[in-house]
Design an enzyme around this catalytic site. Structure first.
Site, PDB file in Angstrom:
ATOM      1  N   ASP A 179      -0.333   4.894   1.033  1.00 15.31           N
ATOM      2  CA  ASP A 179      -0.689   6.024   1.819  1.00 15.31           C
ATOM      3  C   ASP A 179      -0.647   5.326   2.820  1.00 15.31           C
ATOM      4  O   ASP A 179      -0.985   4.417   3.337  1.00 15.31           O
ATOM      5  CB  ASP A 179      -1.625   6.676   1.725  1.00 15.31           C
ATOM      6  CG  ASP A 179      -2.129   7.839  -0.163  1.00 15.31           C
ATOM      7  OD1 ASP A 179      -1.422   7.808  -0.039  1.00 15.31           O
ATOM      8  OD2 ASP A 179      -3.650   7.802  -0.611  1.00 15.31           O
ATOM      9  N   ASP A 225       0.673  -1.007   0.279  1.00 13.94           N
ATOM     10  CA  ASP A 225       0.103  -0.332  -0.219  1.00 13.94           C
ATOM     11  C   ASP A 225       0.948   1.309  -0.072  1.00 13.94           C
ATOM     12  O   ASP A 225       1.996   0.726   0.355  1.00 13.94           O
ATOM     13  CB  ASP A 225      -0.759  -0.165   0.841  1.00 13.94           C
ATOM     14  CG  ASP A 225      -1.508   1.009   1.455  1.00 13.94           C
ATOM     15  OD1 ASP A 225      -2.381   1.592   0.377  1.00 13.94           O
ATOM     16  OD2 ASP A 225      -1.363   1.661   2.554  1.00 13.94           O
TER      17      ASP A 225
END
Length: 250
Positions: free
Chosen positions: A46, A44
């Site tokens: 963010d 991922d």
């Protein structure tokens, strides 16, 4: 007939009609072994690879930070569908192409401590590294370049603009625009490349949901701790140094 379902990082099998259940748990040692033997590691972006939430930073830059931050919290906690949260947040921000470009120039995303070293080490072990993000490709590509990750290893959402640069929505056909989109990307990668061991690393509910089809999930709390993810992760780390130490055992 055995009917498998996944809950709390365990596979459960129900034998109908008696519904006699037993479970196979992925243990911590097994998860670490899968990580050491990974063909591919998917991150991922963010609050994982970078310190901030890109959409929140864009909202602040456009003067609507508070309203959007609350929607992000709900989306990452899993209380609303990802696509609903994304649509509502972008309808508040309504950023122009110029604003996006200026954000990247004036406030470039800040890499999380240790991520560069971790990605470099994975590359040295011939592990393919992918960025799978519910954020925006224009920002994620900037991050990928900093980490020497090929741009064709980036899966993220695309903003759309009118010819005059005004906001025109987002590409809803991207798998990352949907709930469970990260899992769809991982399934596609496994089918396309024949990966046997794929690990997903992230801080949010949408990352946790990607296992399976990911063979293992590692929860990351180095920037923000989401209690639901922490509780449901077999392996939960708060720094990338913990993962680097595991790779030293290879």
């Amino acid at each position: 007939m055995l009917k498998p379902f996944h809950h709390n990082n365990q596979w459960h099998f129900c034998l109908s009609p008696a519904c006699f259940c037993f479970s196979i748990m992925t243990t911590l040692s097994q998860t670490k072994e899968i990580f050491r033997r990974a063909d591919a590691v998917c991150f991922d972006v963010d609050s994982t690879v970078i310190r901030e939430e890109g959409i929140d930073e864009l909202a602040k830059f456009c003067g609507v930070g508070d309203a959007v931050t609350e929607m992000t919290r709900k989306a990452m906690g899993g209380s609303v569908s990802f696509k609903t949260a994304l649509t509502e947040r972008l309808s508040i921000i309504r950023c122009s192409r110029e604003q996006v470009n200026k954000l990247i120039t004036d406030h470039p995303p800040q890499l999380t401590a240790g991520i560069k070293e971790l990605v470099d080490t994975l590359h040295q072990h011939n592990v393919k590294v992918f960025l799978i993000s519910g954020g925006f490709r224009c920002i994620v590509e900037h991050v990928a370049t900093q980490l020497n990750i090929p741009l064709h290893h980036v899966y993220a959402n695309r903003l759309k603009f009118y010819f005059n640069g005004e906001y025109a929505g987002f590409d809803e056909t991207q798998p990352t625009a949907e709930s469970n989109g990260k899992g769809k990307v991982i399934s596609m990668l496994k089918e396309k490349h024949g990966f046997k061991n794929v690990v997903m690393i992230g801080d949010g509910a949408t990352d946790l949901e990607a296992c399976p089809p990911a063979n293992a999930f590692i929860g990351f709390g180095g920037n923000v701790i989401r209690q639901q993810v922490k509780e449901r992760s077999v392996w939960y780390v708060t720094s990338f140094g913990e993962l680097l130490k595991e790779l030293e055992k290879i």
